[in-house]
Motif scaffolding. Structure first.
Motif, PDB file in Angstrom:
ATOM      1  N   MET A   1       0.847  -1.175   0.000  1.00  0.00           N
ATOM      2  CA  MET A   1       0.000   0.000   0.000  1.00  0.00           C
ATOM      3  C   MET A   1       0.891   1.236   0.000  1.00  0.00           C
ATOM      4  O   MET A   1       2.032   1.182   0.445  1.00  0.00           O
ATOM      5  CB  MET A   1      -0.925  -0.044   1.216  1.00  0.00           C
ATOM      6  N   PRO A   2       0.382   2.348  -0.450  1.00  0.00           N
ATOM      7  CA  PRO A   2       1.196   3.571  -0.531  1.00  0.00           C
ATOM      8  C   PRO A   2       1.796   4.012   0.806  1.00  0.00           C
ATOM      9  O   PRO A   2       2.863   4.600   0.841  1.00  0.00           O
ATOM     10  CB  PRO A   2       0.210   4.626  -1.045  1.00  0.00           C
ATOM     11  N   ASP A   3       1.102   3.718   1.911  1.00  0.00           N
ATOM     12  CA  ASP A   3       1.607   4.152   3.211  1.00  0.00           C
ATOM     13  C   ASP A   3       2.595   3.165   3.827  1.00  0.00           C
ATOM     14  O   ASP A   3       2.986   3.303   4.979  1.00  0.00           O
ATOM     15  CB  ASP A   3       0.446   4.396   4.170  1.00  0.00           C
ATOM     16  N   GLY A   4       3.016   2.135   3.059  1.00  0.00           N
ATOM     17  CA  GLY A   4       3.988   1.173   3.558  1.00  0.00           C
ATOM     18  C   GLY A   4       3.381  -0.032   4.246  1.00  0.00           C
ATOM     19  O   GLY A   4       4.102  -0.923   4.687  1.00  0.00           O
ATOM     20  N   MET A   5       2.069  -0.070   4.344  1.00  0.00           N
ATOM     21  CA  MET A   5       1.399  -1.205   4.972  1.00  0.00           C
ATOM     22  C   MET A   5       1.241  -2.328   3.953  1.00  0.00           C
ATOM     23  O   MET A   5       1.270  -2.101   2.753  1.00  0.00           O
ATOM     24  CB  MET A   5       0.033  -0.798   5.516  1.00  0.00           C
ATOM     25  N   TYR A   6       1.063  -3.549   4.451  1.00  0.00           N
ATOM     26  CA  TYR A   6       0.857  -4.716   3.600  1.00  0.00           C
ATOM     27  C   TYR A   6      -0.507  -5.313   3.890  1.00  0.00           C
ATOM     28  O   TYR A   6      -0.933  -5.375   5.041  1.00  0.00           O
ATOM     29  CB  TYR A   6       1.936  -5.771   3.865  1.00  0.00           C
ATOM     30  N   VAL A   7      -1.176  -5.761   2.839  1.00  0.00           N
ATOM     31  CA  VAL A   7      -2.479  -6.401   2.969  1.00  0.00           C
ATOM     32  C   VAL A   7      -2.339  -7.841   2.497  1.00  0.00           C
ATOM     33  O   VAL A   7      -1.860  -8.091   1.389  1.00  0.00           O
ATOM     34  CB  VAL A   7      -3.560  -5.701   2.128  1.00  0.00           C
ATOM     35  N   ALA A   8      -2.750  -8.778   3.337  1.00  0.00           N
ATOM     36  CA  ALA A   8      -2.783 -10.188   2.960  1.00  0.00           C
ATOM     37  C   ALA A   8      -4.252 -10.611   2.940  1.00  0.00           C
ATOM     38  O   ALA A   8      -5.007 -10.288   3.849  1.00  0.00           O
ATOM     39  CB  ALA A   8      -2.005 -11.036   3.957  1.00  0.00           C
ATOM     40  N   THR A   9      -4.646 -11.304   1.880  1.00  0.00           N
ATOM     41  CA  THR A   9      -6.031 -11.735   1.747  1.00  0.00           C
ATOM     42  C   THR A   9      -6.098 -13.197   1.317  1.00  0.00           C
ATOM     43  O   THR A   9      -5.133 -13.755   0.813  1.00  0.00           O
ATOM     44  CB  THR A   9      -6.786 -10.901   0.704  1.00  0.00           C
ATOM     45  N   CYS A  10      -7.244 -13.782   1.543  1.00  0.00           N
ATOM     46  CA  CYS A  10      -7.553 -15.107   1.021  1.00  0.00           C
ATOM     47  C   CYS A  10      -8.959 -14.987   0.440  1.00  0.00           C
ATOM     48  O   CYS A  10      -9.938 -14.916   1.180  1.00  0.00           O
ATOM     49  CB  CYS A  10      -7.496 -16.167   2.112  1.00  0.00           C
ATOM     50  N   ALA A  11      -9.050 -14.949  -0.861  1.00  0.00           N
ATOM     51  CA  ALA A  11     -10.324 -14.695  -1.534  1.00  0.00           C
ATOM     52  C   ALA A  11     -11.395 -15.713  -1.186  1.00  0.00           C
ATOM     53  O   ALA A  11     -12.581 -15.397  -1.157  1.00  0.00           O
ATOM     54  CB  ALA A  11     -10.106 -14.655  -3.046  1.00  0.00           C
ATOM     55  N   GLU A  12     -11.008 -16.941  -0.910  1.00  0.00           N
ATOM     56  CA  GLU A  12     -11.981 -17.990  -0.642  1.00  0.00           C
ATOM     57  C   GLU A  12     -12.579 -17.921   0.758  1.00  0.00           C
ATOM     58  O   GLU A  12     -13.594 -18.534   1.039  1.00  0.00           O
ATOM     59  CB  GLU A  12     -11.339 -19.375  -0.829  1.00  0.00           C
ATOM     60  N   VAL A  13     -11.934 -17.175   1.655  1.00  0.00           N
ATOM     61  CA  VAL A  13     -12.398 -17.104   3.044  1.00  0.00           C
ATOM     62  C   VAL A  13     -13.019 -15.730   3.283  1.00  0.00           C
ATOM     63  O   VAL A  13     -12.341 -14.702   3.134  1.00  0.00           O
ATOM     64  CB  VAL A  13     -11.234 -17.354   4.028  1.00  0.00           C
ATOM     65  N   PRO A  14     -14.293 -15.694   3.658  1.00  0.00           N
ATOM     66  CA  PRO A  14     -14.972 -14.406   3.868  1.00  0.00           C
ATOM     67  C   PRO A  14     -14.255 -13.528   4.896  1.00  0.00           C
ATOM     68  O   PRO A  14     -13.807 -14.004   5.926  1.00  0.00           O
ATOM     69  CB  PRO A  14     -16.353 -14.811   4.388  1.00  0.00           C
ATOM     70  N   SER A  15     -14.124 -12.278   4.590  1.00  0.00           N
ATOM     71  CA  SER A  15     -13.554 -11.259   5.487  1.00  0.00           C
ATOM     72  C   SER A  15     -12.087 -11.467   5.818  1.00  0.00           C
ATOM     73  O   SER A  15     -11.607 -10.921   6.805  1.00  0.00           O
ATOM     74  CB  SER A  15     -14.352 -11.177   6.791  1.00  0.00           C
ATOM     75  N   CYS A  16     -11.360 -12.236   5.049  1.00  0.00           N
ATOM     76  CA  CYS A  16      -9.931 -12.427   5.322  1.00  0.00           C
ATOM     77  C   CYS A  16      -9.136 -11.325   4.637  1.00  0.00           C
ATOM     78  O   CYS A  16      -8.720 -11.450   3.496  1.00  0.00           O
ATOM     79  CB  CYS A  16      -9.466 -13.807   4.858  1.00  0.00           C
ATOM     80  N   ARG A  17      -8.963 -10.244   5.372  1.00  0.00           N
ATOM     81  CA  ARG A  17      -8.144  -9.123   4.910  1.00  0.00           C
ATOM     82  C   ARG A  17      -7.320  -8.659   6.099  1.00  0.00           C
ATOM     83  O   ARG A  17      -7.852  -8.114   7.064  1.00  0.00           O
ATOM     84  CB  ARG A  17      -9.022  -7.992   4.397  1.00  0.00           C
ATOM     85  N   ILE A  18      -6.034  -8.885   6.037  1.00  0.00           N
ATOM     86  CA  ILE A  18      -5.142  -8.584   7.150  1.00  0.00           C
ATOM     87  C   ILE A  18      -4.230  -7.430   6.754  1.00  0.00           C
ATOM     88  O   ILE A  18      -3.561  -7.488   5.735  1.00  0.00           O
ATOM     89  CB  ILE A  18      -4.289  -9.825   7.511  1.00  0.00           C
ATOM     90  N   LEU A  19      -4.178  -6.385   7.556  1.00  0.00           N
ATOM     91  CA  LEU A  19      -3.352  -5.212   7.304  1.00  0.00           C
ATOM     92  C   LEU A  19      -2.267  -5.149   8.379  1.00  0.00           C
ATOM     93  O   LEU A  19      -2.576  -5.097   9.576  1.00  0.00           O
ATOM     94  CB  LEU A  19      -4.221  -3.954   7.345  1.00  0.00           C
TER      95      LEU A  19
ATOM     96  N   ALA B   1       1.882  -9.950   7.966  1.00  0.00           N
ATOM     97  CA  ALA B   1       0.614 -10.007   7.248  1.00  0.00           C
ATOM     98  C   ALA B   1       0.332 -11.430   6.793  1.00  0.00           C
ATOM     99  O   ALA B   1      -0.769 -11.957   6.971  1.00  0.00           O
ATOM    100  CB  ALA B   1       0.633  -9.053   6.053  1.00  0.00           C
ATOM    101  N   PHE B   2       1.328 -12.085   6.212  1.00  0.00           N
ATOM    102  CA  PHE B   2       1.165 -13.457   5.736  1.00  0.00           C
ATOM    103  C   PHE B   2       0.883 -14.400   6.899  1.00  0.00           C
ATOM    104  O   PHE B   2      -0.039 -15.218   6.841  1.00  0.00           O
ATOM    105  CB  PHE B   2       2.416 -13.907   4.974  1.00  0.00           C
ATOM    106  N   THR B   3       1.666 -14.282   7.970  1.00  0.00           N
ATOM    107  CA  THR B   3       1.491 -15.163   9.131  1.00  0.00           C
ATOM    108  C   THR B   3       0.110 -14.995   9.748  1.00  0.00           C
ATOM    109  O   THR B   3      -0.560 -15.983  10.063  1.00  0.00           O
ATOM    110  CB  THR B   3       2.573 -14.863  10.193  1.00  0.00           C
ATOM    111  N   ASP B   4      -0.334 -13.759   9.920  1.00  0.00           N
ATOM    112  CA  ASP B   4      -1.639 -13.523  10.529  1.00  0.00           C
ATOM    113  C   ASP B   4      -2.784 -13.965   9.613  1.00  0.00           C
ATOM    114  O   ASP B   4      -3.806 -14.467  10.083  1.00  0.00           O
ATOM    115  CB  ASP B   4      -1.797 -12.054  10.914  1.00  0.00           C
ATOM    116  N   ALA B   5      -2.616 -13.822   8.300  1.00  0.00           N
ATOM    117  CA  ALA B   5      -3.635 -14.310   7.368  1.00  0.00           C
ATOM    118  C   ALA B   5      -3.727 -15.827   7.451  1.00  0.00           C
ATOM    119  O   ALA B   5      -4.820 -16.397   7.452  1.00  0.00           O
ATOM    120  CB  ALA B   5      -3.317 -13.867   5.947  1.00  0.00           C
TER     121      ALA B   5
END
Length: 60
Positions: free
Chosen positions: A1-19, A26-30
């Motif tokens: 992301m522009p502010d230096g943050m990372y987003v990890a998601t899993c499209a198959e799992v509802p609401s899986c968006r980790i910032l 991000a990967f570990t928490d996702a």
């Protein structure tokens, strides 16, 4: 992301968006989120089935 943050998601799992501020965190928490989701579904007797993946083309 522009502010230096990372987003990890899993499209198959509802609401899986980790910032997180760190890519590895991000990967570990996702991964933890997905594993918890799968454990809860299994405990409820609702096994998770991966949705069919389709390729979609968009016109520009």
């Amino acid at each position: 992301m522009p502010d230096g943050m990372y987003v990890a998601t899993c499209a198959e799992v509802p609401s899986c968006r980790i910032l997180r501020q760190n890519k590895e965190h991000a990967f570990t928490d996702a991964r933890k989120y997905v594993m918890q989701f799968l454990r809860e579904r299994e405990a409820e007797g609702r096994p998770f089935e991966v949705p069919e993946i389709r390729e979609v083309q968009f016109r520009l």
